[in-house]
Enzyme design. Structure first.
Site, short mmCIF file in Angstrom:
data_model
loop_
_atom_site.label_atom_id
_atom_site.label_comp_id
_atom_site.label_asym_id
_atom_site.label_seq_id
_atom_site.Cartn_x
_atom_site.Cartn_y
_atom_site.Cartn_z
N CYS A 48 -27.63 -9.92 -16.48
CA CYS A 48 -26.99 -9.68 -17.77
C CYS A 48 -27.91 -10.15 -18.91
O CYS A 48 -28.46 -11.25 -18.88
CB CYS A 48 -25.66 -10.44 -17.84
SG CYS A 48 -24.88 -10.38 -19.47
N GLY A 101 0.79 -1.23 0.00
CA GLY A 101 0.00 0.00 0.00
C GLY A 101 0.82 1.27 0.00
O GLY A 101 0.26 2.36 -0.13
N CYS A 132 -18.50 -13.19 -19.32
CA CYS A 132 -19.81 -13.28 -19.96
C CYS A 132 -19.78 -14.32 -21.09
O CYS A 132 -20.68 -15.17 -21.19
CB CYS A 132 -20.21 -11.92 -20.50
SG CYS A 132 -21.94 -11.79 -20.96
#
Lengths: 256, 234, 291
Positions: free
Chosen positions: C249, C40, C280
């Site tokens: 979707c 970080g 997808c």
């Protein structure tokens, strides 16, 4: 009783007699110390060194916290100094814009110290905001307003609330009433007197206004050209000044 | 009876730097002791240093030399050279001072002004209010004035507010500078009564009064302050 | 949507492997090692001129170039899609300068460079995510001074981050930040996870993959080593919440993925479609196979 702040031989000079030198004193819990003097006397420099903002050329500032013990301000780390300034100390700037976040709401300004200390409950933060707005006599319904919509006097009171939320033991104030209209000044002074008394705050206040000094301070230090020329009880310094410069200062004040 | 104050070799000089360093030796080598329950009147013409002495005993003026020892919480404490906070502590609990003029803090109500010494000692608000109201009534300050700030009061009214404030609490030592000046007979008698009550309760008083009736009513002894010639530094 | 890996093209002559010279790659890797050692924490690096302007992924590309090896398989996505202009350009860039195998399958990639999304498909140990970062400094919105923000990170001085969240709740009734949502890394540093939607924030926490972040214009690197604790900032009484869609979707009917809202005709008809094109298309293929 032990002093809260011990200052020994503090010196920070920018040039001959510009800044402060040889300053020593002890400040006790609940005492209000006024630093008076004309422009260029070194009072703001002294305040900045006392509050951890400017490292001195020599000398020491000790803060004695009953819980955590003594720290030598300039031997400690930057992290410790910042933490002190955010928890046990407060600093009220002459210009409230320097002491506030102007683009976040009053509530966020007040809550920031608590958030920095790890408070993670929105409801609690909001409560603290409302409570402190009331304490400094700002309408609590303005908690979500931005400081830029506040008058100068209100901004100054918001600045005070922002500092007080962490229950500091020691406050530094740099001409807190400077630049305010007289009636607004009066309101602010009343608030400061009440708060100092109720919260038993120790305060170091820099002012060029002797009337403010008389009203708020228990004791005074008179500065001239980087040196403290006289120090003692406020009413004694103002009613029976010993040093030539103190006498000049006191006699110069206009009586309306 | 206990000695509450011991003064030895007290000297006070004013050096006026703005006026070519003119020196005024107002008090020179003053010695006296004060016992609890006694009232000592300062005696001398104007300019003798009577007010100066009271102010010096209160810490308002800085002595040039000498010693002022005061009984504070059972022990004798030296005032010369003490820290401001010690002087303030003495003023809070041990030494009271009634000046000729009320120093007016703006916007503070008459009642709050009077209550302040009691509140500073921790007296509860309701008790302090009741006592303040009683004193103000006794001194003839009408109720409609109680919530007003004394800045607009007459000289006599301001003085009575000052008196009420001083008698809110018990003072082991009370310094009074012309307590009955500018008061009518009735009010003067009230003040004399209050003084006598304080003396009976054990307060030691040092007072200045040009009014013969007052002096006769309260004085146990006199301190003669023969006026000094104004001496100029050469 | 093509799914098979592209085979090695002819590498363009005159370029070092992956465009950057070896010294630069070495200095970048040193920076990355430091970044991995301090999760970080923003590590400055000597950024090079890339053949794209700032704002087009130069930081991410330098990181990819530094870690890319001949046997790596590279996937590049932009807002979740492999077939947008930027993803295509950057993928081609590495094909031409390094000749590495590329893929659209998240599962097959060893290095995935991304702008603004984390793939829906779970990452596995051994994979590296490279994020393109515009503004690496999470405190920049409230503190313009760089020396001051560096001091704030060093001193763990993060009160202001919650000031912003408080302000959101006071203004909108809820935390309004929906992307680039600040996180606390390993309970020490506050980090900007790049403009990924807050929906993706949980994927940062305890991921088996190595996550590297590169900002080209600002010249900063930071990293999340595998299995690092990453928590989104919030309040106890306003906890971090994942957004949910009412729709699924239109192609693969997923109710679990991040959906893009598309306007498909001049009447303004809306359709919701997975942002992650690979995810997808995989689901569609599976559904076709079953049908």
């Amino acid at each position: 009783m032990n002093p809260l702040l011990s200052v020994r031989d503090l010196t920070l000079l920018y040039g001959p007699e510009k800044g402060c030198q040889g300053v020593s004193f002890d400040l006790y819990p609940g005492e209000v110390l006024g630093i008076v003097g004309e422009s260029g006397s070194g009072k703001s420099t002294l305040l900045s060194v006392l509050s951890g903002r400017n490292r001195p050329d020599c000398g020491q500032v000790f803060y004695h916290c009953p819980q955590t013990g003594s720290i030598d301000l300039y031997q400690a780390s930057e992290a410790e100094r910042r933490n002190l300034l955010r928890t046990q100390w407060g600093f009220v700037e002459q210009n409230p814009r320097d002491g506030l976040r102007m683009n976040v709401s009053a509530g966020a300004n007040i809550g920031e110290r608590l958030m920095a200390q790890g408070v993670r409950h929105y409801g609690q933060l909001r409560q603290a905001g409302l409570q402190w707005l009331k304490q400094v006599e700002i309408d609590p319904s303005r908690i979500d307003d931005l400081p830029r919509t506040f008058s100068g006097g209100m901004q100054q009171r918001l600045q005070i609330a922002r500092n007080l939320v962490s229950s500091p033991k020691l406050m530094f104030m740099d001409e807190p009433t400077g630049g305010l209209d007289v009636s607004v000044q009066a309101h602010l002074l009343d608030l400061l007197r009440r708060i100092v008394r109720e919260l038993q705050l120790a305060v170091v206040i820099v002012t060029h206004d002797l009337a403010v000094a008389r009203l708020l301070a228990d004791r005074l230090m008179v500065m001239r050209r980087s040196r403290v020329v006289e120090a003692g009880l406020t009413d004694q310094i103002l009613d029976d000044p010993q040093h030539a410069y103190s006498q000049l200062l006191v006699s110069s004040v206009l009586q309306p | 009876m206990d000695t509450v104050m011991e003064v030895k070799g007290l000297a006070k000089t004013f050096t006026l730097h703005q006026q070519h360093g003119v020196e005024l030796n107002v008090l020179q080598s003053l010695d006296f002791s004060l016992l609890a329950g006694e009232c000592m009147l300062l005696h001398g013409r104007s300019g003798a240093g009577k007010s100066t002495l009271l102010r010096t005993l209160y810490g308002n003026y800085l002595p040039a030399a000498g010693s002022i020892r005061v009984r504070h919480q059972g022990k004798m404490v030296e005032m010369l050279g003490s820290e401001p906070r010690q002087t303030l502590e003495l003023r809070r609990t041990t030494i009271g001072y009634v000046s000729q003029f009320l120093r007016v803090i703006p916007r503070v109500s008459c009642l709050d002004v009077v209550m302040e010494p009691a509140r500073a000692r921790g007296m509860a608000l309701d008790k302090a209010t009741a006592r303040a109201e009683a004193l103000l009534s006794r001194l003839g300050i009408p109720q409609r004035l109680w919530t007003l700030a004394p800045g607009t009061f007459s000289g006599g009214e301001q003085q009575r507010v000052n008196i009420a404030r001083s008698f809110m609490v018990h003072w082991p030592i009370l310094l009074l500078d012309e307590p009955t000046a500018s008061l009518d007979d009735a009010n003067r008698n009230v003040v004399i009564e209050l003084i006598k009550e304080a003396l009976r309760a054990g307060s030691a008083l040092i007072a200045i009064s040009h009014d013969a009736d007052t002096r006769n009513a309260i004085a146990d002894r006199y301190l003669d302050m023969t006026p000094k010639e104004l001496s100029h530094a050469i | 949507m093509s799914q098979h890996a592209e085979s090695n093209h002819i590498v363009e002559a005159g370029y070092n492997f992956a465009y950057l010279d070896e010294q630069t790659k070495r200095s970048l890797r040193r920076g990355l090692l430091k970044a991995v050692a301090i999760p970080g924490f923003q590590v400055p690096f000597g950024g090079r001129e890339m053949p794209l302007p700032y704002g087009w992924g130069t930081g991410g590309m330098q990181v990819t170039a530094a870690v890319l090896g001949r046997d790596d398989v590279l996937k590049v996505i932009d807002q979740g899609a492999d077939d947008t202009t930027n993803a295509v350009s950057i993928r081609r860039f590495f094909t031409r300068t390094a000749g590495v195998e590329t893929t659209e399958r998240t599962h097959h990639a060893s290095i995935i460079q991304t702008r603004h999304r984390i793939p829906e498909t779970a990452l596995r140990s051994g994979q590296i995510m490279v994020f393109q970062v515009p503004i690496p400094e999470p405190l920049r919105f409230i503190e313009p001074s760089d020396s001051e923000t560096r001091a704030m990170h060093a001193l763990n001085d993060y009160g202001v981050m919650h000031v912003k969240l408080y302000e959101d709740i006071a203004t909108y009734g809820h935390i309004a930040t929906t992307y680039a949502y600040p996180v606390m890394v390993d309970q020490r540093y506050v980090m900007d996870p790049s403009p990924i939607p807050k929906f993706d924030n949980p994927k940062l926490n305890m991921s088996p993959a190595l996550m590297l972040f590169g900002a080209g214009r600002e010249k900063r690197l930071y990293a999340l080593p595998p299995y690092t604790r990453v928590q989104s900032l919030d309040f106890e009484d306003h906890p971090f919440e994942l957004p949910k869609w009412e729709q699924s979707c239109a192609f693969c009917h997923s109710t679990e993925s991040y959906l893009d809202e598309l306007i498909v005709d001049d009447e303004g008809t809306r359709q919701f479609v997975c942002s992650d094109t690979d995810y997808c298309s995989q689901r569609c293929n599976e559904q076709e196979a079953l049908a």
